[in-house]
Design a protein around this motif. Sequence first.
Motif, PDB file in Angstrom:
ATOM      1  N   PHE A 148     -41.154  34.219  -0.284  1.00  0.00           N
ATOM      2  CA  PHE A 148     -40.797  33.380   0.840  1.00  0.00           C
ATOM      3  C   PHE A 148     -40.169  34.243   1.919  1.00  0.00           C
ATOM      4  O   PHE A 148     -39.267  35.029   1.649  1.00  0.00           O
ATOM      5  CB  PHE A 148     -39.814  32.289   0.388  1.00  0.00           C
ATOM      6  CG  PHE A 148     -40.380  31.412  -0.692  1.00  0.00           C
ATOM      7  CD1 PHE A 148     -41.041  30.237  -0.366  1.00  0.00           C
ATOM      8  CD2 PHE A 148     -40.274  31.780  -2.025  1.00  0.00           C
ATOM      9  CE1 PHE A 148     -41.581  29.434  -1.364  1.00  0.00           C
ATOM     10  CE2 PHE A 148     -40.811  30.980  -3.030  1.00  0.00           C
ATOM     11  CZ  PHE A 148     -41.468  29.807  -2.698  1.00  0.00           C
ATOM     12  N   PHE A 149     -40.665  34.084   3.152  1.00  0.00           N
ATOM     13  CA  PHE A 149     -40.212  34.870   4.292  1.00  0.00           C
ATOM     14  C   PHE A 149     -39.515  33.949   5.281  1.00  0.00           C
ATOM     15  O   PHE A 149     -40.088  32.947   5.702  1.00  0.00           O
ATOM     16  CB  PHE A 149     -41.407  35.537   4.979  1.00  0.00           C
ATOM     17  CG  PHE A 149     -42.126  36.528   4.111  1.00  0.00           C
ATOM     18  CD1 PHE A 149     -41.866  37.880   4.225  1.00  0.00           C
ATOM     19  CD2 PHE A 149     -43.062  36.112   3.176  1.00  0.00           C
ATOM     20  CE1 PHE A 149     -42.516  38.807   3.434  1.00  0.00           C
ATOM     21  CE2 PHE A 149     -43.722  37.026   2.378  1.00  0.00           C
ATOM     22  CZ  PHE A 149     -43.443  38.371   2.507  1.00  0.00           C
ATOM     23  N   GLN A 150     -38.277  34.304   5.649  1.00  0.00           N
ATOM     24  CA  GLN A 150     -37.543  33.541   6.653  1.00  0.00           C
ATOM     25  C   GLN A 150     -37.257  34.451   7.834  1.00  0.00           C
ATOM     26  O   GLN A 150     -36.658  35.519   7.677  1.00  0.00           O
ATOM     27  CB  GLN A 150     -36.243  32.983   6.087  1.00  0.00           C
ATOM     28  CG  GLN A 150     -35.527  32.091   7.072  1.00  0.00           C
ATOM     29  CD  GLN A 150     -34.278  31.461   6.482  1.00  0.00           C
ATOM     30  OE1 GLN A 150     -33.692  31.974   5.549  1.00  0.00           O
ATOM     31  NE2 GLN A 150     -33.876  30.347   7.055  1.00  0.00           N
ATOM     32  N   SER A 151     -37.670  34.023   9.036  1.00  0.00           N
ATOM     33  CA  SER A 151     -37.460  34.846  10.229  1.00  0.00           C
ATOM     34  C   SER A 151     -36.015  34.731  10.704  1.00  0.00           C
ATOM     35  O   SER A 151     -35.308  33.792  10.348  1.00  0.00           O
ATOM     36  CB  SER A 151     -38.428  34.450  11.340  1.00  0.00           C
ATOM     37  OG  SER A 151     -38.172  33.132  11.736  1.00  0.00           O
ATOM     38  N   VAL A 152     -35.583  35.685  11.515  1.00  0.00           N
ATOM     39  CA  VAL A 152     -34.201  35.713  11.983  1.00  0.00           C
ATOM     40  C   VAL A 152     -33.874  34.550  12.915  1.00  0.00           C
ATOM     41  O   VAL A 152     -32.708  34.207  13.076  1.00  0.00           O
ATOM     42  CB  VAL A 152     -33.831  37.053  12.675  1.00  0.00           C
ATOM     43  CG1 VAL A 152     -33.847  38.179  11.694  1.00  0.00           C
ATOM     44  CG2 VAL A 152     -34.715  37.311  13.860  1.00  0.00           C
ATOM     45  N   ASP A 153     -34.889  33.913  13.498  1.00  0.00           N
ATOM     46  CA  ASP A 153     -34.607  32.787  14.389  1.00  0.00           C
ATOM     47  C   ASP A 153     -34.286  31.507  13.621  1.00  0.00           C
ATOM     48  O   ASP A 153     -34.048  30.463  14.220  1.00  0.00           O
ATOM     49  CB  ASP A 153     -35.756  32.563  15.376  1.00  0.00           C
ATOM     50  CG  ASP A 153     -37.050  32.136  14.710  1.00  0.00           C
ATOM     51  OD1 ASP A 153     -37.064  31.853  13.491  1.00  0.00           O
ATOM     52  OD2 ASP A 153     -38.076  32.094  15.420  1.00  0.00           O
ATOM     53  N   GLY A 154     -34.286  31.585  12.293  1.00  0.00           N
ATOM     54  CA  GLY A 154     -33.898  30.446  11.466  1.00  0.00           C
ATOM     55  C   GLY A 154     -34.994  29.430  11.234  1.00  0.00           C
ATOM     56  O   GLY A 154     -34.746  28.362  10.681  1.00  0.00           O
ATOM     57  N   SER A 155     -36.212  29.754  11.622  1.00  0.00           N
ATOM     58  CA  SER A 155     -37.312  28.813  11.393  1.00  0.00           C
ATOM     59  C   SER A 155     -37.559  28.659   9.896  1.00  0.00           C
ATOM     60  O   SER A 155     -37.027  29.392   9.079  1.00  0.00           O
ATOM     61  CB  SER A 155     -38.574  29.275  12.123  1.00  0.00           C
ATOM     62  OG  SER A 155     -39.000  30.513  11.609  1.00  0.00           O
TER      63      SER A 155
END
Length: 189
Positions: free
Chosen positions: A150-157
Amino acid sequence: MVRTQPFHGCNRGSNPLGITILFINKFIIMKNIQKIMNTTEFEVIKAQEMWAQNIIEIGNLYIKNEDYKKKASIFVKKFYAFDISEVLFKPTLASEKQFRYTYDDALSYFIGGHISEDKGFALKPWKKINFGDRKIIILKELALSMGNYFFQSVDGSDEVKVEFTFGYVKDKDNNLLINLHHSSIPYTN
C-alpha cells in the motif's frame, strides 16, 4: 597426504563459521569457505521493508533538490540482481514498455529517463509504503513472495493498493536481491 578436520568443537558439516582445517604434511591451513546460506522468511520481510524505505528516501531527496539520481542508482544496484542474473521486472505504471529487463530500464521507471512514459515512480513522493498480507515461499537460497503493498502519498490522499510478486536470489555475499518483480493494480469491475 591431505586430511580435513572440522572446526574445533563442531561435527563435520555443521561448522557455523565455514572454516575447514587442512592438515598437509604437518602444516595446518585454515580455509574460510564461503557458502550461500538458505534464505529465511525474516530476510525477505526485512528486504521488503528496506525496499520501501529506499523508495520513500528517493522521493524525499527529490523534493529537497538533493542527489536523488545517485540514491536511485545505488538503490537499483543494491536491491535488484542485474549484476548477477537476468531480472524480470513488470512495473505497476508501465503500458508502452511493460517489461523491464535492464538496469537502465528499471532506473528509468523509478526516476524517469529514456523511456517516455516513465514519470519517476519513486519521485511521487510517498509518505508511507506498507506491505500487507503476503505469502512467502523459501526454496533454499531462492525465495518468492506475493501479496499486497500500500502506497500513501505525502499529500494525504487515499492509499493505493498494489499487488506484487517478488522473486529473490542471493549474491556471493549472501545479499538478497530481486530477480522477479511484478506489480499491478487490482482488477475492478
